[in-house]
Structures are given as C-alpha cells and as structure tokens.
Design a protein around this motif. Structure first.
Motif, PDB file in Angstrom:
ATOM      1  N   TYR A 193       6.916 -72.637  62.802  1.00 22.62           N
ATOM      2  CA  TYR A 193       6.198 -72.565  64.077  1.00 22.62           C
ATOM      3  C   TYR A 193       5.844 -73.982  64.494  1.00 22.62           C
ATOM      4  CZ  TYR A 193       2.296 -72.262  67.320  1.00 22.62           C
ATOM      5  OH  TYR A 193       1.472 -72.440  68.391  1.00 22.62           O
ATOM      6  N   GLU A 194       5.965 -74.273  65.769  1.00 21.40           N
ATOM      7  CA  GLU A 194       5.515 -75.550  66.315  1.00 21.40           C
ATOM      8  C   GLU A 194       4.716 -75.276  67.577  1.00 21.40           C
ATOM      9  OE1 GLU A 194       7.226 -79.826  68.004  1.00 21.40           O
ATOM     10  OE2 GLU A 194       8.449 -78.631  66.636  1.00 21.40           O
ATOM     11  N   GLY A 195       3.486 -75.800  67.610  1.00 14.90           N
ATOM     12  CA  GLY A 195       2.654 -75.580  68.783  1.00 14.90           C
ATOM     13  C   GLY A 195       1.285 -76.228  68.627  1.00 14.90           C
ATOM     14  N   ALA A 196       0.482 -76.055  69.652  1.00 16.89           N
ATOM     15  CA  ALA A 196      -0.843 -76.681  69.679  1.00 16.89           C
ATOM     16  C   ALA A 196      -1.837 -75.891  68.837  1.00 16.89           C
ATOM     17  CB  ALA A 196      -1.340 -76.780  71.120  1.00 16.89           C
ATOM     18  N   LEU A 197      -2.620 -76.613  68.035  1.00 18.01           N
ATOM     19  CA  LEU A 197      -3.721 -76.046  67.277  1.00 18.01           C
ATOM     20  C   LEU A 197      -4.978 -76.851  67.583  1.00 18.01           C
ATOM     21  CD1 LEU A 197      -2.036 -75.583  63.759  1.00 18.01           C
ATOM     22  CD2 LEU A 197      -2.333 -73.840  65.525  1.00 18.01           C
ATOM     23  N   VAL A 198      -6.132 -76.225  67.430  1.00 19.58           N
ATOM     24  CA  VAL A 198      -7.403 -76.927  67.589  1.00 19.58           C
ATOM     25  C   VAL A 198      -8.007 -77.127  66.204  1.00 19.58           C
ATOM     26  CG1 VAL A 198      -7.778 -75.957  69.884  1.00 19.58           C
ATOM     27  CG2 VAL A 198      -8.693 -74.770  67.874  1.00 19.58           C
ATOM     28  N   ALA A 199      -9.028 -77.938  66.126  1.00 22.45           N
ATOM     29  CA  ALA A 199      -9.724 -78.123  64.849  1.00 22.45           C
ATOM     30  C   ALA A 199     -10.313 -76.795  64.399  1.00 22.45           C
ATOM     31  CB  ALA A 199     -10.818 -79.177  65.000  1.00 22.45           C
ATOM     32  N   GLY A 200     -10.079 -76.437  63.132  1.00 22.29           N
ATOM     33  CA  GLY A 200     -10.574 -75.168  62.629  1.00 22.29           C
ATOM     34  C   GLY A 200      -9.819 -74.743  61.392  1.00 22.29           C
ATOM     35  N   LYS A 201      -9.930 -73.465  61.067  1.00 25.99           N
ATOM     36  CA  LYS A 201      -9.303 -72.931  59.865  1.00 25.99           C
ATOM     37  C   LYS A 201      -7.991 -72.223  60.208  1.00 25.99           C
ATOM     38  CE  LYS A 201     -13.718 -72.238  57.468  1.00 25.99           C
ATOM     39  NZ  LYS A 201     -14.570 -71.270  56.733  1.00 25.99           N
ATOM     40  N   ILE A 202      -7.092 -72.203  59.198  1.00 25.64           N
ATOM     41  CA  ILE A 202      -5.788 -71.595  59.418  1.00 25.64           C
ATOM     42  C   ILE A 202      -5.280 -70.972  58.118  1.00 25.64           C
ATOM     43  CG2 ILE A 202      -4.512 -73.723  58.901  1.00 25.64           C
ATOM     44  CD1 ILE A 202      -2.498 -72.955  61.024  1.00 25.64           C
ATOM     45  N   ASN A 203      -4.713 -69.770  58.222  1.00 28.04           N
ATOM     46  CA  ASN A 203      -3.915 -69.186  57.146  1.00 28.04           C
ATOM     47  C   ASN A 203      -2.813 -68.357  57.795  1.00 28.04           C
ATOM     48  OD1 ASN A 203      -5.073 -66.709  57.827  1.00 28.04           O
ATOM     49  ND2 ASN A 203      -6.487 -66.709  56.087  1.00 28.04           N
ATOM     50  N   PHE A 204      -2.088 -67.577  56.996  1.00 32.12           N
ATOM     51  CA  PHE A 204      -0.869 -66.949  57.506  1.00 32.12           C
ATOM     52  C   PHE A 204      -0.847 -65.463  57.156  1.00 32.12           C
ATOM     53  CE2 PHE A 204       0.764 -70.940  58.797  1.00 32.12           C
ATOM     54  CZ  PHE A 204       0.188 -71.847  57.910  1.00 32.12           C
ATOM     55  N   PRO A 205      -1.306 -64.612  58.101  1.00 35.00           N
ATOM     56  CA  PRO A 205      -1.290 -63.164  57.884  1.00 35.00           C
ATOM     57  C   PRO A 205       0.128 -62.645  57.675  1.00 35.00           C
ATOM     58  CG  PRO A 205      -2.735 -63.741  59.709  1.00 35.00           C
ATOM     59  CD  PRO A 205      -1.968 -64.975  59.368  1.00 35.00           C
ATOM     60  N   VAL A 206       0.241 -61.668  56.753  1.00 34.01           N
ATOM     61  CA  VAL A 206       1.526 -61.100  56.372  1.00 34.01           C
ATOM     62  C   VAL A 206       1.484 -59.589  56.566  1.00 34.01           C
ATOM     63  CG1 VAL A 206       3.134 -60.712  54.465  1.00 34.01           C
ATOM     64  CG2 VAL A 206       1.965 -62.915  54.674  1.00 34.01           C
ATOM     65  N   ASP A 207       2.488 -59.054  57.261  1.00 28.64           N
ATOM     66  CA  ASP A 207       2.727 -57.612  57.278  1.00 28.64           C
ATOM     67  C   ASP A 207       3.859 -57.332  56.310  1.00 28.64           C
ATOM     68  OD1 ASP A 207       2.303 -57.216  60.889  1.00 28.64           O
ATOM     69  OD2 ASP A 207       0.850 -57.303  59.260  1.00 28.64           O
ATOM     70  N   TYR A 208       3.595 -56.501  55.300  1.00 29.37           N
ATOM     71  CA  TYR A 208       4.650 -56.139  54.352  1.00 29.37           C
ATOM     72  C   TYR A 208       4.447 -54.684  53.937  1.00 29.37           C
ATOM     73  CZ  TYR A 208       7.440 -55.786  50.121  1.00 29.37           C
ATOM     74  OH  TYR A 208       8.340 -55.379  49.172  1.00 29.37           O
ATOM     75  N   ALA A 209       5.408 -53.850  54.346  1.00 27.38           N
ATOM     76  CA  ALA A 209       5.329 -52.417  54.059  1.00 27.38           C
ATOM     77  C   ALA A 209       3.989 -51.893  54.585  1.00 27.38           C
ATOM     78  CB  ALA A 209       5.520 -52.152  52.580  1.00 27.38           C
ATOM     79  N   ASP A 210       3.172 -51.288  53.706  1.00 26.68           N
ATOM     80  CA  ASP A 210       1.875 -50.775  54.147  1.00 26.68           C
ATOM     81  C   ASP A 210       0.740 -51.728  53.788  1.00 26.68           C
ATOM     82  OD1 ASP A 210       1.955 -50.475  51.436  1.00 26.68           O
ATOM     83  OD2 ASP A 210       1.285 -48.395  51.407  1.00 26.68           O
ATOM     84  N   GLU A 211       1.084 -52.965  53.405  1.00 24.26           N
ATOM     85  CA  GLU A 211       0.064 -53.931  52.999  1.00 24.26           C
ATOM     86  C   GLU A 211      -0.272 -54.883  54.138  1.00 24.26           C
ATOM     87  OE1 GLU A 211       1.315 -56.028  49.548  1.00 24.26           O
ATOM     88  OE2 GLU A 211       1.563 -54.244  48.316  1.00 24.26           O
ATOM     89  N   LEU A 212      -1.534 -55.297  54.194  1.00 17.15           N
ATOM     90  CA  LEU A 212      -2.000 -56.344  55.100  1.00 17.15           C
ATOM     91  C   LEU A 212      -2.474 -57.506  54.232  1.00 17.15           C
ATOM     92  CD1 LEU A 212      -3.966 -54.254  57.760  1.00 17.15           C
ATOM     93  CD2 LEU A 212      -1.642 -55.179  57.933  1.00 17.15           C
ATOM     94  N   ASN A 213      -1.596 -58.505  54.060  1.00 16.13           N
ATOM     95  CA  ASN A 213      -1.879 -59.644  53.200  1.00 16.13           C
ATOM     96  C   ASN A 213      -2.004 -60.914  54.021  1.00 16.13           C
ATOM     97  OD1 ASN A 213      -1.571 -57.912  50.953  1.00 16.13           O
ATOM     98  ND2 ASN A 213       0.646 -58.230  50.951  1.00 16.13           N
ATOM     99  N   ALA A 214      -2.232 -62.017  53.342  1.00 12.28           N
ATOM    100  CA  ALA A 214      -2.254 -63.324  53.993  1.00 12.28           C
ATOM    101  C   ALA A 214      -1.958 -64.389  52.951  1.00 12.28           C
ATOM    102  CB  ALA A 214      -3.589 -63.592  54.671  1.00 12.28           C
ATOM    103  N   ILE A 215      -1.351 -65.485  53.402  1.00  8.13           N
ATOM    104  CA  ILE A 215      -1.069 -66.641  52.552  1.00  8.13           C
ATOM    105  C   ILE A 215      -2.104 -67.720  52.850  1.00  8.13           C
ATOM    106  CG2 ILE A 215       0.592 -68.462  52.014  1.00  8.13           C
ATOM    107  CD1 ILE A 215       2.788 -66.466  52.860  1.00  8.13           C
ATOM    108  N   GLY A 216      -2.740 -68.207  51.811  1.00  7.75           N
ATOM    109  CA  GLY A 216      -3.745 -69.250  51.954  1.00  7.75           C
ATOM    110  C   GLY A 216      -3.760 -70.145  50.729  1.00  7.75           C
TER     111      GLY A 216
END
Length: 547
Positions: A193-216
C-alpha cells in the motif's frame, strides 16, 4: 457410542472382498436388479464443525448412515467406511463394518489429532473432509455397490496461521475506515500500500476464514524503523500497533511468507541511472544489470560469479557515490532465494557492508528499485522455466516435452508470414512465425515473456470459417507446426468448428488459456499502436500495451 480407531481392519472381511473382486471378471453385473436399490443415506451432525480446544473429550461430530438394500439371505452385505481430507496426499482412512451399528463419533481432540497429526492439516485452518460409505454385496450374482458421500468442513484449533483472505491498513494513522491492501506477489504472499498517513498508530487487520485477526509488533506502541520489522498475528482485539511519527506519504509492504512488515516514507527511494555488480565475486570490471522489460523498476542479471564479496554500485547523474548492500552491516548472508530488503551506503563503506557469495557458480540477481528489495538465487534455488508436454504429431513424438524459453506470435496479424530456414532441433522447415515478433524470456522471471519493439501489424485476415478480423494473434512454442503448445485467449473456440476472438484494450491485463486444446483456436485482437506484449505463464495472463 463408537469411537474411531485409525488402523482398525477386519481381516476376514477384506479377504472376502478380494474373493468377490477376483470372481467379478467372470460374472455379469446384475444391473437390472441393483441399479434402483441405492438406499444408503449419510447424516452428519453438521456441515461446519469448529473444534473446541477447551473441551477435548466432548463429542464434536457424529456421522450416521442407513442400511443398504436387503437382497435376501443369499447375500452378505459389507460396509466400507472412508475418511479423506480433500487436497491431502495422505492415504484415506479406511475401515470395514459389519456389526450393524452404522455410526461414527469423534471428540474434539480425536478429530484434531486426525486432521493435524494424520492428514497434516495446519492448526487454526479450515479443511474439507469427504466421508464415504460403500456397501458391497456378495452372493449368487455380482451386484453394483451402493455408495453414499458427505462433505463436512472442520476448523482446527491451535496457533494462528500467517494467512489472509483480505489484508488491511488500520489504526488512528489511517482514520475511521480500514484501507484494503493490494496482493502484489501471490507466490510469496506480499501485500503493499502507498498513501498518506497521519501521526498515530497503525496495524494490519486480517480477514481469514471465520477469524478476525491483525498483524502488529510484539510490543505495544513500537516505533517504526527503516527496515523489515517482525510482525505477530493475533486476535484483532488484542493486537499491538506501530507508531507513525509524522504525517507523510508512506510505502508499506507486508510479507506474509517472511512474517515481516516494512513502513518507509515514499521519498526514501533508490536514485540511479545505472546499476552495476562489483566486488571480488565479479572480478576486475563491474557488470551492468539490465532493466527488466516487464518492469522498469526491476533490474536483473544471471551469470557466473566466484566465491567472494559482492556489492551493487549505483551511477546517478554521472557519479558513482552510493552502493546497494545488505541492510544490516554485519550480515553478509545472501539469504539464498529469499526476498530481502537492501540498504544503501557510500562506496567507501563497502569493505564492511557486502554480500558473501558462498561458492563459484551461476547466480540470478533480481533487484526492485522501487520496493528496495533484492533476491539472490544460487543454482540450487534458481527460478526454473516452465516445462510443458504435448503431442507433437509433426515429429510423431507423443508426448513431446519442451522447456519454454521463447514464445512465438502466431496468427493472421501478419498474414501468417514466416521466416525461411530449418529448425535446428527437428530439421523441419519454418512455416508460421517470424523471429522479429518473438517474445523474449525475462531474466527476472523465466516464466514471463516480453515483446518490445516495432508496432505490431494488424492485417485483416480471413480464418478457415470465413470470418475476417484485424490483428488476431496467440502464442506458440513451435515455429514449424501448428499443433504445439499454445497460449490462447479465453474466447470460446472449438477445433474444426469455429475460432474465438477476444477484443483487447491497451494496458488491460487479459486472462489466458494454455495447452494443446481448443485454446489453439482462441485469439487476441491486437489493439492499434501496440508495441509491447507481456505473457505471464506463472499467472496465465497477457498484456498488450503501448510503450
């Protein structure tokens, strides 16, 4: 309640089955009597079973089946029960049953052990299991077996897999709505992904099967670095975040295979007009890397290197002041065959920061200037061309095996003009293709072929069925016969009935069909002004464009 045993086998029943099969060659199947007597029905306790680690001894799943048709006292009925994980190479689990119980029952732990330990399904993964019950009848005449099946999905428990159906950028640095990332490399599962971000927190939500995960990150509120950062996958509600220090345009890469995240400002790019190989592994003179025809941000080279050190000087605006080197100063490992992030240092620093080529041999080096990534392949890990097999009736060799190292344009686009001469490998005269329109194999990926040259002709030409089109073309591995292995369009076509044609828009990636079937008669219609064609045999796509 009957619990499954993996290796249960009733020997006498198996002997009886073999006896029946031995006599089947001499007996006529009584299809009239048995074809309408299919009565077995399988009743699974559910279509989707999520195994529960906290309740190992509780029943998770049961499967019942009804009795087969009763052909009378002269027949002995034996039931064979099978379990198969769809997609697994492991042998089916088989049992024989003649005690009339017609039930299988599994606890959470039993089913987990079967799926993970026996079939090899990974933890926290959905697998499809096919259950089959076959009733065989032994008696005066050979009856058709009665077969019934049921498919059930199971979700195993345990450590989460680094997998995603969809991956997003999320957090306060993004805003209220998550942004979906683009899957750029399906083989290595690399998202960007390339784009504008502001100062703050970031992680990466994951949809996988019936799970709601995130990478951090492993720790909460971790600062970003310029290199690859380890990412941990966990429940979305529990995931940690990285901290974006200031508002800017960022380039983000998530490598699911390496389980890493890279977040850099878009301005931190490589500035180079030319890129070279240098060091004791190269020898006295630097070797220039060429831009890949399919992507001007990728530089590639393949050839002989000696055991020694390697660095990659950059020439920019006539000066060679910087070099590409391993990102970590004291790491000289080439990470054979693995995509890795590189760093940049002054030429004066390359005596401390370099790669070590471990042995003399042939190496392939692929460098992505935009992504700041490099892959160094030894002979052991090198990318391989596609090898295809087809019937070569021109030579009478069936099947004919061929490594695809070039593709030829074939069709009415040039009125089937061809070069004079003889194919050196076969001794056959050329008939259909011209070398000047060949697609050249990419140095970066031997399954990618590129034509870049003069504008392609778009002659109008009538096919065998009276239909005239301008610029119709597909791609062949042979120059002397039209019965080879082809890359055709997805248009409907049938041999000896009609051809198919796909209208192409310049710059749009089209699907392709490969092989020696009706795809040989399915063509692309070249757009006006086209002088650039990319055929990707790894993903079965074709691109026509204007460069």
């Amino acid at each position: 309640m009957k619990t499954m045993h993996l290796y249960r086998n009733l020997g006498m029943v198996a002997v009886g089955m073999m006896s029946m099969l031995a006599t089947s060659c001499e007996e006529e199947i009584d299809n009239t009597a048995s074809r309408n007597q299919s009565e077995i029905e399988l009743t699974p306790s559910g279509e989707y079973i999520k195994l529960d680690e906290s309740k190992p001894n509780e029943t998770a799943f049961t499967l019942k089946w009804s009795t087969a048709h009763n052909f009378g006292e002269d027949y002995i009925t034996t039931y064979k029960y099978e379990m198969q994980l769809i997609g697994s190479d492991v042998a089916n689990i088989k049992e024989f049953d003649d005690d009339g119980e017609f039930l299988r029952s599994y606890t959470n732990k039993e089913m987990q052990d079967i799926l993970v330990d026996y079939f090899g399904l990974t933890t926290s993964t959905i697998g499809e299991v096919l259950f089959t019950v076959t009733a065989n009848f032994e008696g005066p005449r050979l009856m058709v077996p009665d077969i019934a099946t049921a498919t059930v999905k199971f979700k195993t428990y345990g450590p989460k897999q680094y997998k995603a159906d969809n991956l997003y950028v999320g957090g306060t640095a993004v805003g209220d709505d998550n942004i979906k990332m683009t899957l750029k490399d399906e083989t290595n599962r690399i998202y960007s992904y390339e784009g504008a971000l502001v100062a703050g927190k970031i992680n990466f939500p994951v949809d996988y099967a019936d799970e709601l995960n995130a990478i951090g990150p492993e720790t909460a509120d971790a600062p970003i670095t310029t290199g690859e950062m380890a990412g941990v996958i966990s429940d979305r509600a529990e995931a940690n975040s990285w901290v974006i220090p200031s508002a800017a345009t960022y380039r983000i890469t998530v490598n699911m295979s390496k389980q890493t995240v890279k977040i850099v400002e878009a301005g931190a790019v490589v500035e180079a007009d030319q890129i070279f190989l240098a060091g004791s592994a190269v020898g006295g003179e630097q070797i220039e890397m060429a831009q890949a025809l399919e992507n001007d941000q990728i530089y590639a080279w393949r050839g002989a290197l000696k055991a020694g050190n390697l660095y990659i000087p950059l020439t920019f605006e006539g000066e060679q002041a910087m070099a590409i080197v391993p990102e970590i100063a004291d790491s000289h490992d080439i990470e054979d065959g693995q995509l890795s992030t590189f760093g940049q240092v002054l030429i004066s620093k390359v005596d401390k920061q370099y790669w070590t080529i471990p042995a003399d041999g042939t190496y392939r080096i692929v460098l992505n200037k935009e992504e700041k990534s490099i892959t160094i392949y030894s002979t052991a890990t090198d990318l391989k061309p596609l090898t295809v097999s087809f019937n070569n009736t021109e030579l009478g060799k069936n099947p004919w095996s061929q490594e695809v190292n070039v593709l030829h344009m074939y069709g009415g686009f040039n009125s089937f003009a061809y070069d004079s001469g003889i194919d050196e490998e076969t001794g056959k005269s050329f008939k259909y293709c011209q070398v000047k329109y060949n697609l050249i194999q990419s140095v970066a990926n031997p399954k990618v072929f590129v034509y870049k040259g003069d504008v392609l002709p778009r002659n109008e030409y009538k096919d065998n069925y009276g239909k005239t089109n301008a610029g119709w073309v597909n791609f062949s591995t042979l120059r002397y016969a039209n019965n080879g292995w082809f890359v055709g369009s997805t248009a409907d076509a049938v041999r000896n009935s009609y051809n198919g044609y796909t209208t192409v828009t310049a710059g749009k990636i089209e699907g392709a069909v490969t092989g020696q079937g009706n795809n040989r008669y399915a063509y692309f219609l070249i757009p006006e002004g086209c002088n650039y064609v990319v055929v990707d045999l790894e993903n079965n796509t074709v691109l026509f464009d204007i460069k």
